[in-house]
Design an enzyme around this catalytic site. Structure first.
Site, PDB file in Angstrom:
ATOM      1  N   LYS A 125      63.910  32.873  12.746  1.00 41.68           N
ATOM      2  CA  LYS A 125      62.604  32.283  12.406  1.00 41.68           C
ATOM      3  C   LYS A 125      61.909  31.809  13.671  1.00 41.68           C
ATOM      4  CE  LYS A 125      64.185  31.152   7.760  1.00 41.68           C
ATOM      5  NZ  LYS A 125      64.749  30.195   6.810  1.00 41.68           N
ATOM      6  N   GLN A 167      66.574  24.047   6.615  1.00 41.86           N
ATOM      7  CA  GLN A 167      67.366  25.218   6.234  1.00 41.86           C
ATOM      8  C   GLN A 167      68.391  24.833   5.168  1.00 41.86           C
ATOM      9  OE1 GLN A 167      66.725  28.332   7.199  1.00 41.86           O
ATOM     10  NE2 GLN A 167      68.415  29.190   6.043  1.00 41.86           N
ATOM     11  N   ASP A 171      58.027  26.094   3.037  1.00 46.59           N
ATOM     12  CA  ASP A 171      59.017  26.789   2.206  1.00 46.59           C
ATOM     13  C   ASP A 171      58.588  26.807   0.740  1.00 46.59           C
ATOM     14  OD1 ASP A 171      61.275  28.088   3.151  1.00 46.59           O
ATOM     15  OD2 ASP A 171      62.330  26.234   3.610  1.00 46.59           O
TER      16      ASP A 171
HETATM   17  N1  GUN Z   1      68.297  29.410   2.687  1.00 44.23           N
HETATM   18  C1  GUN Z   1      68.247  30.656   2.157  1.00 44.23           C
HETATM   19  N2  GUN Z   1      66.965  31.057   2.024  1.00 44.23           N
HETATM   20  C2  GUN Z   1      66.195  30.040   2.478  1.00 44.23           C
HETATM   21  C3  GUN Z   1      64.797  29.863   2.610  1.00 44.23           C
HETATM   22  O1  GUN Z   1      63.969  30.707   2.256  1.00 44.23           O
HETATM   23  N3  GUN Z   1      64.400  28.675   3.136  1.00 44.23           N
HETATM   24  C4  GUN Z   1      65.287  27.705   3.498  1.00 44.23           C
HETATM   25  N4  GUN Z   1      64.800  26.564   3.991  1.00 44.23           N
HETATM   26  N5  GUN Z   1      66.578  27.845   3.399  1.00 44.23           N
HETATM   27  C5  GUN Z   1      67.037  29.002   2.886  1.00 44.23           C
END
Ligand code: GUN
Length: 293
Positions: free
Chosen positions: A54, A98, A121
């Site tokens: 990311k 995350q 998110d």
């Molecule tokens: N863990 C797995 N997919 C995601 C996501 O799209 N965002 C976040 N913050 N954590 C994740």
């Protein structure tokens, strides 16, 4: 029939170009770059990899990254304080915590503490609530679900009035993608581990979104001829012939399904590249909203 492949990498690359242009426009108009903060708790290698990807994707389009890394035994209070500090930082337009978080952390409280205006998110309970109601637009839509819909749109696959089947009901993918399909006037069925006659239900789908995390579970015989198949799964299966000893496959048996479907995403190379791009999109949209441009 052999399906048309939905090339997530190529579509993501096209959108990346649009986003990079939007970042330049924002810089010209405000002198400010969009900023994304990532919060990584503990040492899960998969989470560390996702966060690294990311941050790299941010750099490629000119989004500034802010990185918070906390030990796996961080207290709820310390994590809350980290989120609040990012809420208060005007250069941060998006905050991504995350997931999954360690078991001792109250995830709901942490996600609810993220400023609604920075919830790129789309996991804040209010954003999810708005997504689940008629005529209540959320500020942000979760990235993987948004990516699935974007793939359908960019391939000009109609959604309205179509029979859509979603396999899986997770908070991150299944549930929100189902809400998006409903907003777009699909007729919706959500399947899960207790669903009876799963192959028959899947066979009713004009649009199938598979997000269960079970390697190659969906067989070619389950697919309605001509259906659009969006495979969110990325599962590692043992493969001694591969350099790493494993390979990645989707939730759909791609080799079988592509002979029946009208459109299909590969996995990897389908939905995966779209998830990160939608995060960038949400971050830039947030910065534009913050500066009123
Ligand atoms: N863990 C797995 N997919 C995601 C996501 O799209 N965002 C976040 N913050 N954590 C994740």
């Amino acid at each position: 029939m052999t399906a048309q492949i939905i090339d997530g990498k190529a579509i993501a690359a096209a959108i990346r170009g649009e986003i990079a242009q939007d970042v330049q426009d924002l810089l010209t108009k405000t002198g400010k770059a969009p900023g994304l903060a990532t919060v990584l708790v503990g040492e899960r290698p998969d989470s560390a990899t996702y966060v690294r990807m990311k941050k790299k994707a941010c750099a490629e389009v000119g989004i500034q990254s802010f990185s918070v890394e906390l030990p796996g035994d961080v207290s709820q209070e310390q994590l809350l304080q980290a989120v609040q500090a990012l809420n208060a930082n005007p250069d941060v337009h998006g905050i991504l915590v995350q997931l999954p978080l360690p078991g001792h952390i109250d995830e709901e409280e942490i996600l609810g503490a993220i400023s609604l205006e920075k919830d790129v998110d789309g996991f804040h309970p209010l954003n999810i609530g708005r997504l689940s109601m008629k005529r209540r637009d959320p500020l942000f839509v979760p990235c993987t679900p948004r990516g699935c819909i974007e793939l359908l749109d960019r391939m000009h696959i109609p959604i309205e009035g179509k029979q859509a089947v979603v396999l899986g009901r997770s908070n991150i993918v299944g549930l929100p993608v189902a809400m998006l399909l409903l907003h777009r006037n699909a007729t919706l069925t959500i399947c899960h581990s207790r669903t009876k006659n799963l192959p028959d239900v899947v066979r009713s789908a004009d649009i199938l979104i598979a997000a269960v995390g079970r390697a190659e579970m969906v067989k070619g015989s389950w697919i309605k001829p001509g259906a659009a198949v969006i495979d969110v799964g990325t599962n590692a299966v043992d493969d001694p012939s591969a350099a790493k000893g494993y390979r990645l496959v989707g939730d759909v048996d791609f080799a079988e399904a592509k002979e029946v479907a009208g459109y299909i995403t590969p996995s990897p190379g389908g939905v995966g590249p779209m998830t990160i791009i939608m995060l960038l999109r949400n971050t830039v949209d947030s910065a534009r909203r913050a500066y009123g441009v």
